[in-house]
Design a protein around this motif. Structure first.
Motif, PDB file in Angstrom:
ATOM      1  N   ASP A  73       0.846  -1.185   0.000  1.00  0.00           N
ATOM      2  CA  ASP A  73       0.000   0.000   0.000  1.00  0.00           C
ATOM      3  C   ASP A  73       0.886   1.241   0.000  1.00  0.00           C
ATOM      4  OD1 ASP A  73       1.052  -0.218   2.509  1.00  0.00           O
ATOM      5  OD2 ASP A  73      -0.863  -0.372   3.559  1.00  0.00           O
ATOM      6  N   LYS A  74       0.274   2.403   0.193  1.00  0.00           N
ATOM      7  CA  LYS A  74       1.046   3.652   0.198  1.00  0.00           C
ATOM      8  C   LYS A  74       2.121   3.648   1.273  1.00  0.00           C
ATOM      9  CE  LYS A  74      -2.028   7.305  -1.405  1.00  0.00           C
ATOM     10  NZ  LYS A  74      -2.835   8.449  -0.919  1.00  0.00           N
ATOM     11  N   LYS A  75       1.742   3.167   2.431  1.00  0.00           N
ATOM     12  CA  LYS A  75       2.685   3.141   3.554  1.00  0.00           C
ATOM     13  C   LYS A  75       3.889   2.267   3.208  1.00  0.00           C
ATOM     14  CE  LYS A  75       3.137   2.061   8.407  1.00  0.00           C
ATOM     15  NZ  LYS A  75       3.305   0.770   8.973  1.00  0.00           N
ATOM     16  N   ARG A  76       3.648   1.095   2.660  1.00  0.00           N
ATOM     17  CA  ARG A  76       4.746   0.185   2.297  1.00  0.00           C
ATOM     18  C   ARG A  76       5.614   0.792   1.199  1.00  0.00           C
ATOM     19  NH1 ARG A  76       5.383  -5.141   3.517  1.00  0.00           N
ATOM     20  NH2 ARG A  76       4.599  -4.232   5.417  1.00  0.00           N
ATOM     21  N   PHE A  77       4.980   1.429   0.228  1.00  0.00           N
ATOM     22  CA  PHE A  77       5.726   2.090  -0.842  1.00  0.00           C
ATOM     23  C   PHE A  77       6.661   3.152  -0.269  1.00  0.00           C
ATOM     24  CE2 PHE A  77       6.171   5.621  -3.858  1.00  0.00           C
ATOM     25  CZ  PHE A  77       6.815   4.951  -4.902  1.00  0.00           C
ATOM     26  N   LYS A  78       6.159   3.951   0.663  1.00  0.00           N
ATOM     27  CA  LYS A  78       6.976   4.985   1.291  1.00  0.00           C
ATOM     28  C   LYS A  78       8.126   4.366   2.092  1.00  0.00           C
ATOM     29  CE  LYS A  78       3.416   8.562   1.586  1.00  0.00           C
ATOM     30  NZ  LYS A  78       2.626   9.395   2.507  1.00  0.00           N
ATOM     31  N   GLU A  79       7.851   3.295   2.799  1.00  0.00           N
ATOM     32  CA  GLU A  79       8.902   2.623   3.576  1.00  0.00           C
ATOM     33  C   GLU A  79      10.002   2.093   2.663  1.00  0.00           C
ATOM     34  OE1 GLU A  79       6.347   0.895   7.371  1.00  0.00           O
ATOM     35  OE2 GLU A  79       6.625  -0.363   5.607  1.00  0.00           O
ATOM     36  N   LEU A  80       9.613   1.434   1.580  1.00  0.00           N
ATOM     37  CA  LEU A  80      10.599   0.887   0.647  1.00  0.00           C
ATOM     38  C   LEU A  80      11.390   1.991  -0.048  1.00  0.00           C
ATOM     39  CD1 LEU A  80       8.529  -2.045  -0.898  1.00  0.00           C
ATOM     40  CD2 LEU A  80      10.319  -2.171   0.850  1.00  0.00           C
ATOM     41  N   THR A  81      10.709   3.074  -0.392  1.00  0.00           N
ATOM     42  CA  THR A  81      11.388   4.217  -1.007  1.00  0.00           C
ATOM     43  C   THR A  81      12.407   4.808  -0.036  1.00  0.00           C
ATOM     44  OG1 THR A  81       9.405   4.691  -2.292  1.00  0.00           O
ATOM     45  CG2 THR A  81      11.033   6.440  -2.141  1.00  0.00           C
ATOM     46  N   GLU A  82      12.040   4.902   1.223  1.00  0.00           N
ATOM     47  CA  GLU A  82      12.962   5.425   2.232  1.00  0.00           C
ATOM     48  C   GLU A  82      14.183   4.515   2.384  1.00  0.00           C
ATOM     49  OE1 GLU A  82      13.101   6.589   6.956  1.00  0.00           O
ATOM     50  OE2 GLU A  82      11.161   6.327   6.000  1.00  0.00           O
TER      51      GLU A  82
END
Length: 132
Positions: A17-26
């Motif tokens: 989801d959005k949260k996971r995408f942001k975590e992986l991007t970070e």
């Protein structure tokens, strides 16, 4: 007794989801930053360290090794601080602190510190020869 819910754990593992995408991007962002900063620190530190000398006294080689190891520890401390001065690309309420660049730090410092294994090898050979 602890109730472990495998279904929730599995759903968390495979969710994207959005949260996971942001975590992986970070994680990707900080991996790149850690690689660059660690390379700079690692190359400089290896360059300023004395070259191993087979003819040097054992205590001098050991002292060089201790000093270089302490400097690496100090570098790692400041590398983490420097890398986290850069904010994540996506504004997140909470950083993904599960990833602090330890893997990148270990890989980069292991490969850039070419003098440490040679110093350890000299000491190892000397200790083996003395224990025969």
């Amino acid at each position: 007794m602890y109730d472990y819910n495998y279904k929730n754990q599995l759903n968390d593992l495979i969710s994207f989801d959005k949260k996971r995408f942001k975590e992986l991007t970070e994680i990707i962002q900080y991996s790149i930053i850690y690689i660059i900063v660690c390379l700079i620190f690692g190359i400089i530190l290896n360059k300023i360290s004395p070259d191993p000398d087979e003819n040097e006294k054992t205590y001098i080689i050991l002292l060089d090794l201790v000093i270089q190891s302490i400097l690496i520890s100090l570098c790692v401390y400041y590398i983490r601080k420097i890398c986290h001065l850069i904010p994540p690309l996506f504004n997140m309420k909470k950083h993904t602190y599960a990833y602090n660049g330890d893997i990148m730090i270990a890989i980069i410092f292991f490969t850039t510190q070419t003098k440490i294994p040679r110093k350890i090898d000299i000491l190892h050979k000397r200790f083996l020869e003395n224990n025969k």
